[in-house]
Design an enzyme around this catalytic site. Structure first.
Site, PDB file in Angstrom:
ATOM      1  N   ASN A   3       0.660  -1.165   0.052  1.00 51.08           N
ATOM      2  CA  ASN A   3       0.218  -0.414  -0.153  1.00 51.08           C
ATOM      3  C   ASN A   3       0.881   1.141  -0.616  1.00 51.08           C
ATOM      4  OD1 ASN A   3      -2.110   2.060   0.494  1.00 51.08           O
ATOM      5  ND2 ASN A   3      -2.642   1.526   2.977  1.00 51.08           N
ATOM      6  N   LYS A  17      -0.212   4.473  -0.496  1.00 48.47           N
ATOM      7  CA  LYS A  17      -0.850   5.295   0.516  1.00 48.47           C
ATOM      8  C   LYS A  17      -0.482   6.699  -0.336  1.00 48.47           C
ATOM      9  CE  LYS A  17       0.121   3.049   4.798  1.00 48.47           C
ATOM     10  NZ  LYS A  17       0.059   3.385   6.682  1.00 48.47           N
ATOM     11  N   HIS A  23      -9.198   1.169   5.127  1.00 53.26           N
ATOM     12  CA  HIS A  23      -7.887   1.295   5.971  1.00 53.26           C
ATOM     13  C   HIS A  23      -8.242   2.305   7.607  1.00 53.26           C
ATOM     14  CE1 HIS A  23      -4.345   2.469   6.262  1.00 53.26           C
ATOM     15  NE2 HIS A  23      -3.499   2.068   6.010  1.00 53.26           N
ATOM     16  N   GLU A  58      -6.365   4.344   8.131  1.00 48.50           N
ATOM     17  CA  GLU A  58      -6.229   6.034   7.671  1.00 48.50           C
ATOM     18  C   GLU A  58      -7.405   6.952   7.094  1.00 48.50           C
ATOM     19  OE1 GLU A  58      -3.144   5.783   5.999  1.00 48.50           O
ATOM     20  OE2 GLU A  58      -1.686   4.871   7.433  1.00 48.50           O
ATOM     21  N   GLU A  95      -4.160  -4.763  10.639  1.00 51.12           N
ATOM     22  CA  GLU A  95      -3.412  -3.657  11.360  1.00 51.12           C
ATOM     23  C   GLU A  95      -3.726  -2.428  12.436  1.00 51.12           C
ATOM     24  OE1 GLU A  95      -2.237  -2.221   7.172  1.00 51.12           O
ATOM     25  OE2 GLU A  95      -3.726  -1.352   7.547  1.00 51.12           O
ATOM     26  N   GLY A 115       3.268   2.791  10.484  1.00 50.93           N
ATOM     27  CA  GLY A 115       4.361   3.450  10.127  1.00 50.93           C
ATOM     28  C   GLY A 115       4.348   4.000  11.736  1.00 50.93           C
ATOM     29  N   SER A 169       4.383  -1.844  10.369  1.00 51.96           N
ATOM     30  CA  SER A 169       5.640  -1.469  10.604  1.00 51.96           C
ATOM     31  C   SER A 169       6.467  -2.925  10.426  1.00 51.96           C
ATOM     32  CB  SER A 169       6.198  -1.709  11.874  1.00 51.96           C
ATOM     33  OG  SER A 169       6.082   0.392  11.872  1.00 51.96           O
ATOM     34  N   GLY A 207       2.926  -0.972   4.023  1.00 55.98           N
ATOM     35  CA  GLY A 207       2.779   0.280   3.875  1.00 55.98           C
ATOM     36  C   GLY A 207       4.454   1.266   3.324  1.00 55.98           C
TER      37      GLY A 207
HETATM   38  P1  13P Z   1       3.725   0.597   7.799  1.00 54.05           P
HETATM   39  O1  13P Z   1       3.724  -0.881   6.527  1.00 54.05           O
HETATM   40  O2  13P Z   1       4.492   1.650   6.829  1.00 54.05           O
HETATM   41  O3  13P Z   1       3.099   0.426   8.765  1.00 54.05           O
HETATM   42  O4  13P Z   1       1.555   0.710   7.455  1.00 54.05           O
HETATM   43  C1  13P Z   1       1.109  -0.535   7.084  1.00 54.05           C
HETATM   44  C2  13P Z   1      -0.429   0.228   6.626  1.00 54.05           C
HETATM   45  O5  13P Z   1      -0.991   0.542   7.022  1.00 54.05           O
HETATM   46  C3  13P Z   1      -0.578  -0.898   5.446  1.00 54.05           C
HETATM   47  O6  13P Z   1      -1.850  -0.828   5.075  1.00 54.05           O
END
Ligand code: 13P
Length: 253
Positions: free
Chosen positions: A11, A13, A96, A98, A168, A174, A215, A236
């Site tokens: 992803n 983002k 997601h 976010e 997640e 992140g 992460s 991510g």
């Molecule tokens: P990270 O791998 O950057 O922590 O993000 C995970 C994520 O939200 C994937 O959708």
């Protein structure tokens, strides 16, 4: 043992311009294509989807979008419809954290998007997970099972098996603070598979692929993939680094 095929999605983002996307895919396409036995998916921003689609023609790597509206067309400024996504993509990320946290997406909207995805024939990657506050107050099970129950409402048994779920935990996204493999495995087992079993049946609960996200890196991926309930990862930050992403996919193979 189950025969769930490992699944790794990146992803991106809101990262990478058109030119940068081309560069990123060029750097990882060959090594990714060489890894058998894993379903691999890239989810770039909308503006890069057409160029990435053209680069993936004939490759064993799928393409997904990060969001869509549930309506087919109309006065929804700034949104994209399921059929617009389907023109280029086979996968769609839904719900997601976010989107939930910054854009107010609710379980009801997740449910509408999920139905729209099933109808048009996209493979949904439905995201669930608890916040730090919910985690610390021991509410992971309650929160995640609510997200599954409401998000999956009205989905028929045959469609359910096509869905991929990404667990997640919001506190791990992140932050560089991944969950432990064991902790994530327990959440998937207790909150996700149990709820799926109650909503559908045990066979369906066992057939749905559940990914971990938060992460994930090349070095911690093996810890997650060695867990019996975890079938892959939604990645991510590390999906923006060709070597890291390739290492994660290799770990899943
Ligand atoms: P990270 O791998 O950057 O922590 O993000 C995970 C994520 O939200 C994937 O959708």
């Amino acid at each position: 043992m189950t025969d769930r095929k490992p699944f790794v999605a990146g992803n991106w983002k809101m990262n990478k311009t058109f030119a940068e996307a081309r560069e990123l895919v060029a750097a990882m396409l060959k090594p990714l294509s060489g890894i058998a036995g894993v379903e691999k998916v890239l989810c770039p921003p909308f503006t890069s989807i057409p160029v990435v689609a053209s680069m993936l023609v004939g490759a064993d790597v799928g393409l997904g979008a990060q969001n869509m509206h549930w309506e087919e067309k109309g006065a929804f400024t700034g949104e994209l419809s399921p059929s617009m996504v389907k023109e280029f993509c086979a996968y769609i990320i839904i719900g997601h954290s976010e989107r939930r946290a910054y854009f107010g997406e609710t379980d009801e909207q997740v449910n509408k998007k999920l139905h729209a995805a099933m109808k048009i024939g996209l493979v949904p990657i439905v995201c669930v997970g608890e916040t730090l506050d919910e985690y610390e107050s021991g509410r992971t099970g309650e929160v995640v099972s609510r997200q599954i129950k409401l998000g999956f409402a009205g989905v028929d048994f045959a469609s359910a098996q096509r869905i991929v779920i990404a667990y997640e935990p919001v506190w791990a996204i992140g932050t560089g603070k991944a969950s432990s493999g064991e902790n994530a495995n327990e959440a998937v087992k207790q909150a996700i598979r149990r709820t799926l079993s109650a909503t559908f049946n045990e066979a369906i609960a066992q057939s749905i692929r559940v990914l971990y996200g938060g992460s994930v890196t090349g070095s911690n991926a093996p810890e997650f993939f060695s867990q019996p309930e975890i079938d892959g990862a939604l990645v991510g930050g590390a999906s923006l680094k060709p070597d890291e992403f390739v290492a994660i996919v290799k770990a899943a193979a």
